[in-house]
Motif scaffolding. Structure first.
Motif, mmCIF file in Angstrom:
data_model
loop_
_atom_site.group_PDB
_atom_site.id
_atom_site.type_symbol
_atom_site.label_atom_id
_atom_site.label_comp_id
_atom_site.label_asym_id
_atom_site.label_seq_id
_atom_site.Cartn_x
_atom_site.Cartn_y
_atom_site.Cartn_z
ATOM 1 N N HIS A 141 48.969 108.661 -36.243
ATOM 2 C CA HIS A 141 50.008 109.048 -35.297
ATOM 3 C C HIS A 141 49.447 110.105 -34.375
ATOM 4 C CE1 HIS A 141 53.066 107.020 -37.753
ATOM 5 N NE2 HIS A 141 52.400 107.516 -38.778
ATOM 6 N N ARG A 142 49.773 110.033 -33.121
ATOM 7 C CA ARG A 142 49.357 111.054 -32.173
ATOM 8 C C ARG A 142 50.485 112.066 -32.058
ATOM 9 N NH1 ARG A 142 44.757 110.106 -29.606
ATOM 10 N NH2 ARG A 142 43.895 107.999 -29.636
ATOM 11 N N ILE A 143 50.200 113.310 -32.440
ATOM 12 C CA ILE A 143 51.235 114.332 -32.433
ATOM 13 C C ILE A 143 50.902 115.463 -31.477
ATOM 14 C CG2 ILE A 143 51.882 113.839 -34.793
ATOM 15 C CD1 ILE A 143 50.336 116.306 -35.638
ATOM 16 N N PRO B 125 43.534 128.519 -41.096
ATOM 17 C CA PRO B 125 42.368 129.408 -41.168
ATOM 18 C C PRO B 125 42.157 130.058 -42.533
ATOM 19 C CG PRO B 125 43.478 129.728 -39.079
ATOM 20 C CD PRO B 125 44.353 128.809 -39.889
ATOM 21 N N GLU B 126 43.236 130.419 -43.230
ATOM 22 C CA GLU B 126 43.081 131.076 -44.529
ATOM 23 C C GLU B 126 42.825 130.084 -45.655
ATOM 24 O OE1 GLU B 126 47.467 130.140 -44.254
ATOM 25 O OE2 GLU B 126 45.852 130.754 -42.887
ATOM 26 N N GLY B 127 42.823 128.780 -45.335
ATOM 27 C CA GLY B 127 42.499 127.762 -46.322
ATOM 28 C C GLY B 127 43.680 127.034 -46.919
ATOM 29 N N SER B 128 44.893 127.408 -46.541
ATOM 30 C CA SER B 128 46.075 126.748 -47.096
ATOM 31 C C SER B 128 46.359 125.440 -46.364
ATOM 32 C CB SER B 128 47.289 127.674 -47.005
ATOM 33 O OG SER B 128 47.617 127.931 -45.650
ATOM 34 N N GLN B 129 47.220 124.623 -46.963
ATOM 35 C CA GLN B 129 47.617 123.355 -46.380
ATOM 36 C C GLN B 129 48.950 123.500 -45.640
ATOM 37 O OE1 GLN B 129 45.955 119.819 -47.003
ATOM 38 N NE2 GLN B 129 44.575 121.541 -46.629
ATOM 39 N N ALA B 130 49.058 122.831 -44.506
ATOM 40 C CA ALA B 130 50.304 122.839 -43.751
ATOM 41 C C ALA B 130 51.375 122.043 -44.499
ATOM 42 C CB ALA B 130 50.084 122.245 -42.370
ATOM 43 N N SER B 131 52.609 122.260 -44.131
ATOM 44 C CA SER B 131 53.716 121.519 -44.734
ATOM 45 C C SER B 131 53.674 120.062 -44.285
ATOM 46 C CB SER B 131 55.054 122.140 -44.325
ATOM 47 O OG SER B 131 55.138 123.482 -44.764
ATOM 48 N N ASP C 13 51.237 112.262 -39.082
ATOM 49 C CA ASP C 13 49.993 112.836 -39.582
ATOM 50 C C ASP C 13 49.934 114.302 -39.183
ATOM 51 O OD1 ASP C 13 47.253 112.845 -40.608
ATOM 52 O OD2 ASP C 13 46.685 113.055 -38.507
ATOM 53 N N ASN C 14 49.664 115.176 -40.139
ATOM 54 C CA ASN C 14 49.535 116.605 -39.851
ATOM 55 C C ASN C 14 48.055 116.967 -39.858
ATOM 56 O OD1 ASN C 14 49.466 119.475 -39.979
ATOM 57 N ND2 ASN C 14 51.557 119.481 -40.762
ATOM 58 N N PRO C 15 47.497 117.429 -38.736
ATOM 59 C CA PRO C 15 46.058 117.704 -38.665
ATOM 60 C C PRO C 15 45.611 118.895 -39.494
ATOM 61 C CG PRO C 15 47.131 118.427 -36.656
ATOM 62 C CD PRO C 15 48.171 117.676 -37.443
ATOM 63 N N TYR C 16 46.537 119.626 -40.107
ATOM 64 C CA TYR C 16 46.170 120.760 -40.955
ATOM 65 C C TYR C 16 46.577 120.531 -42.405
ATOM 66 C CZ TYR C 16 45.442 122.724 -36.396
ATOM 67 O OH TYR C 16 44.997 122.916 -35.110
#
Length: 209
Positions: A5-7, A153-159, A165-168
């Motif tokens: 998906h393009r977000i 940046p701190e290494g956590s995963q986005a919600s 698709d979430n790029p983080y």
């Protein structure tokens, strides 16, 4: 990042996945260097990265952390599944900017950073930055090349974003796709940083197919 998906606008996608042509506008991640500088050539008994591209399935390629052993066979310190290229019709064309996988050859490792902040539209978290490379046509330069994953940046995963698709956030095998960079899942890039900290940071990336 995955490409199901393009977000985000095209410029954001380019910044996230790397592999830009030198003539393209510099993305947000180019505004600052990664913090851990790596200079000079690899020592005879140093370490290097070795990326073996899978012709049948680029998203199921292999990245190795290797130790050079003088007068003997080099030693594999770690092995990871990795991907490069967008998986599309031009995914194996090393001269297809923002689509194809990395060109074969040897790259100098420029820097590494455990908490890289490329901004809201850039690569973030653990990264290893390698030099630009001119592809086989002698004209196209692949630039903004990183070994990276998907994280903040701190290494956590986005919600999660249901249906998007979430790029983080690492969501599965589609996330091995990129626009040129080498991508690892978060647990594997964490392990790579641990191993590199223990055995020595690599000075080179060697890409073969």
């Amino acid at each position: 990042m995955g490409i199901r998906h393009r977000i985000a606008p095209l410029a954001a996608v380019l910044a996230l996945a790397g592999g830009l042509a030198a003539t393209a506008a510099a993305p947000a991640l180019a505004a600052q260097p990664a913090s851990g500088k790596t200079t000079g050539t690899a020592a005879a008994d140093g370490t290097y990265l070795y990326f073996n591209k899978n012709q049948s399935n680029p998203g199921n390629s292999r990245l190795y952390l290797m130790k050079s052993v003088p007068n003997a066979k080099d030693t594999v310190l770690a092995k990871y599944r990795a991907g490069s290229g967008d998986g599309g019709p031009n995914g194996k064309d090393e001269c297809a900017s923002s689509q194809g996988w990395l060109p074969n050859g040897t790259y100098q490792v420029l820097a590494h950073d455990a908490h890289y902040n490329g901004g809201d539209l850039g690569v973030n978290g653990k990264v290893i930055h390698v030099e630009d490379k001119v592809c086989e046509n002698g004209r196209t330069t692949r630039a903004e090349l990183f070994v990276h994953s998907e994280m903040w940046p701190e290494g956590s995963q986005a919600s999660p974003r249901p249906g998007q698709d979430n790029p983080y956030r690492w969501e599965g095998s589609d996330d091995y796709r990129s626009l040129g960079c080498i991508k690892l899942k978060p647990a594997d890039i964490d392990n790579l940083f641990t191993k590199a900290g223990r055995y020595g940071w690599p000075d080179e990336l060697k890409v073969v197919s």
